[in-house]
Scaffold this active site. Structure first.
Site, PDB file in Angstrom:
ATOM      1  N   CYS B  83       0.824  -1.216   0.000  1.00  0.00           N
ATOM      2  CA  CYS B  83       0.000   0.000   0.000  1.00  0.00           C
ATOM      3  C   CYS B  83       0.854   1.260   0.000  1.00  0.00           C
ATOM      4  CB  CYS B  83      -0.936  -0.006   1.200  1.00  0.00           C
ATOM      5  SG  CYS B  83      -1.589  -1.635   1.563  1.00  0.00           S
ATOM      6  N   CYS B 206     -12.878   0.918   8.441  1.00  0.00           N
ATOM      7  CA  CYS B 206     -12.004   0.418   7.380  1.00  0.00           C
ATOM      8  C   CYS B 206     -12.070   1.306   6.140  1.00  0.00           C
ATOM      9  CB  CYS B 206     -12.436  -0.990   6.957  1.00  0.00           C
ATOM     10  SG  CYS B 206     -12.541  -2.176   8.297  1.00  0.00           S
ATOM     11  N   SER B 207     -10.922   1.493   5.475  1.00  0.00           N
ATOM     12  CA  SER B 207     -10.927   2.156   4.178  1.00  0.00           C
ATOM     13  C   SER B 207     -11.534   1.197   3.155  1.00  0.00           C
ATOM     14  CB  SER B 207      -9.510   2.550   3.781  1.00  0.00           C
ATOM     15  OG  SER B 207      -8.651   1.423   3.798  1.00  0.00           O
ATOM     16  N   ILE B 209     -12.625  -0.543  -0.771  1.00  0.00           N
ATOM     17  CA  ILE B 209     -12.056  -1.055  -2.021  1.00  0.00           C
ATOM     18  C   ILE B 209     -12.361  -0.010  -3.094  1.00  0.00           C
ATOM     19  CG2 ILE B 209     -12.276  -2.892  -3.747  1.00  0.00           C
ATOM     20  CD1 ILE B 209     -11.207  -4.065  -1.231  1.00  0.00           C
ATOM     21  N   LYS B 328     -10.099   6.733   4.251  1.00  0.00           N
ATOM     22  CA  LYS B 328     -11.417   6.321   4.721  1.00  0.00           C
ATOM     23  C   LYS B 328     -12.536   6.823   3.815  1.00  0.00           C
ATOM     24  CE  LYS B 328     -14.494   4.566   7.196  1.00  0.00           C
ATOM     25  NZ  LYS B 328     -15.151   4.382   5.887  1.00  0.00           N
ATOM     26  N   HIS B 332      -9.241   4.067  -1.239  1.00  0.00           N
ATOM     27  CA  HIS B 332      -7.880   3.535  -1.068  1.00  0.00           C
ATOM     28  C   HIS B 332      -7.538   2.561  -2.194  1.00  0.00           C
ATOM     29  CE1 HIS B 332      -4.195   2.235   0.601  1.00  0.00           C
ATOM     30  NE2 HIS B 332      -4.625   1.290   1.408  1.00  0.00           N
TER      31      HIS B 332
END
Lengths: 131, 384
Positions: B83, B206-207, B209, B328, B332
């Site tokens: 990442c 969570c960030s 998809i 977020k 991402h």
């Protein structure tokens, strides 16, 4: 997982084989070729005792496809009494009893089965030690 | 080493871009950056991308993207550091210009993540962890950060509400970013009651998809006057690694690769934490922003959670973090994230950030991270 890949890990998967740096004494699981503390290259291999304690934990509720039939399951980082740390599922206890510092013992269990005709994959899972 | 400046930035809206291919997404953002700088040819380029092979069955992006960007024959390289791929691509471009090897270098990043299903995406992302000794037990990325969160909560008393405050703040900032994937307000209660992923982290910790790309153009600082827009100087760059497996770290409540990369960048720039006017950090999970803000030295250990909760990191706070909406809200697309952080800092330092503009911003910091912190990159930019 390709057969050769699981075969290479047999000493660790089945016997918890670790290595201790001959120079500084730091223990590694799995064994390495170079010590990350003193750069030593001589090691003595040994079988870890199966006991340790939980350093941190979580409950996996959204797994990858391979583990989709098993969720939710508990997982933690285990500080082994012989020095190394490892990641392991924690089983045979209600989730609300998970605690940092709780003593556990690694037992030989089925980890996953890979697809319809794939090999069943065995390894260790942590179970609580009742005192 | 020559001084280096960012002279052009480009980024299209991020989201689920089913109608667009990886190369479409990348070329659109790269052209925006080239138009922003006013250049139509490049000397070289670097493309951050974590796993085009697993996500789209296409490797060799160096060739693909130079070809489709109309730059066939230039040296073009794909960079991978999970990442942190985008941040490392930016650092490679920075070093290439600083070294004197080339004058006009593009740093870009791209990831096309929605061509595969959720399970395959989870698997592709999990390859940034230690597949043999973590992945084999069924660990996921949310699971790794969840274990850091449990350790941080145990050691410092960080609360579930403090984690939620990070997501609420970043979503609020994201409502002001037209390119963000999820432009909606959320609440602390909403985060705490959202679907559980890996305890204590829920889906709104969570960030997402995301499909997306970002690109920037770097040139020698003494060439900036030849271009149409004001340049922003790259005054610090740092890059460090840590153990691949989370379990091999002695302290699970800090990220040493972040601290080491930051120390390199602070030293090169001559700046201190108190000089930083805003920061874009890698909030792949809410706990990550808290630990990173401490590991960068912006807050004392254990104070990152309370700081987020009382608004010290909000747009009008002492040190605004993730004015862009962060991973977020903005999304991402893993390989693009590190470059998008540079896009945001450049626009902020040029005063082009619209409703989310941080007032009198002169020095900005970007922190990008691979896996569970196995690698991290930090850059510091300043107005010229």
């Amino acid at each position: 997982m390709p057969p050769a890949r699981s075969w290479r890990a047999y000493p660790q998967t089945y016997r918890l084989e670790a290595a201790r740096c001959s120079k500084c004494g730091k223990a590694f699981f799995p064994p390495r070729l170079v010590c990350n503390k003193c750069n030593g290259r001589q090691f003595e291999h040994f079988e870890m005792k199966h006991t340790g304690k939980v350093v941190t934990h979580t409950i996996i509720r959204t797994p990858s496809d391979e583990f989709s039939g098993q969720a939710p399951f508990a997982l933690g980082i285990i500080q082994m009494d012989d020095g190394p740390r490892l990641t392991s599922q924690i089983v045979d206890l209600p989730f609300e009893e998970l605690r940092i510092g709780m003593p556990v013992r690694l037992e030989f269990r089925r980890i996953s089965s890979e697809g319809e005709a794939g090999a069943i994959h065995y390894g260790h899972k942590a179970v609580p030690v009742r005192i | 080493m020559r001084d280096v400046a960012v002279i052009g930035v480009g980024m299209q809206k991020w989201g689920e871009l089913w109608e667009k291919s990886t190369r479409d997404i990348f070329v659109e953002s790269a052209l925006l950056a080239m138009d922003d700088a006013g250049v139509d040819s490049l000397d070289a380029m670097y493309i951050g991308s974590m796993s085009p092979g697993l996500f789209t069955s296409q490797e060799h992006l160096g060739s693909v993207m130079a070809d489709y960007l109309g730059q066939k024959s230039i040296p073009s390289t794909r960079v991978e550091s999970a990442c942190a791929s985008g941040g490392v691509a930016f650092r490679m471009a920075f070093m290439e210009v600083a070294s004197g090897m080339h004058d006009i270098v593009l740093a870009g990043g791209v990831e096309k993540m929605t061509d595969v299903g959720g399970g395959d995406a989870t698997h592709a992302l999990a390859t940034a962890a230690d597949m043999q000794w973590e992945g084999v037990q069924g660990v996921t990325f949310p699971g790794l950060y969840a274990m850091m969160a449990v350790a941080h909560m145990d050691k410092y008393g960080t609360t579930r509400e403090q984690l939620a405050a990070v997501a609420v703040k970043n979503h609020h900032n994201g409502t002001m970013n037209p390119r963000a994937q999820f432009r909606m307000e959320i609440t602390v209660e909403g985060v705490i009651n959202s679907t559980k992923v890996a305890d204590p982290l829920n889906i709104l910790d969570c960030s997402p998809i995301t499909d997306g790309a970002a690109a920037v153009i770097l040139v020698p600082a003494d060439m900036v006057k030849k271009f149409k827009k004001p340049g922003v100087k790259v005054i610090g760059s740092g890059h460090a690694t840590d153990t691949i497996a989370l379990h091999d770290r002695e302290d699970l409540t800090t990220l040493s690769a972040v601290t080491e990369a930051a120390e390199q960048a602070y030293k090169m720039s001559g700046k201190d934490t108190k000089d930083i006017d805003l920061a874009e950090v890698h909030d792949c999970f809410t706990i990550a922003e808290i630990i990173v803000s401490e590991s960068l030295g912006l807050f004392e250990r254990g104070k990152g959670g309370p700081a987020a909760e009382v608004g010290e990191t909000s747009l009008k706070g002492r040190i605004p973090i993730n004015a862009s909406g962060g991973l977020k809200s903005k999304g991402h697309p893993v390989g693009a994230t590190g470059v998008a952080q540079i896009v945001e800092l450049t626009e902020q330092l040029r005063g082009e950030a619209g409703d989310r503009q941080v007032s009198s911003a002169r020095v900005g910091l970007a922190q990008n991270m691979g896996g569970s912190g196995g690698s991290s990159v930090v850059h510091i930019l300043e107005v010229m």
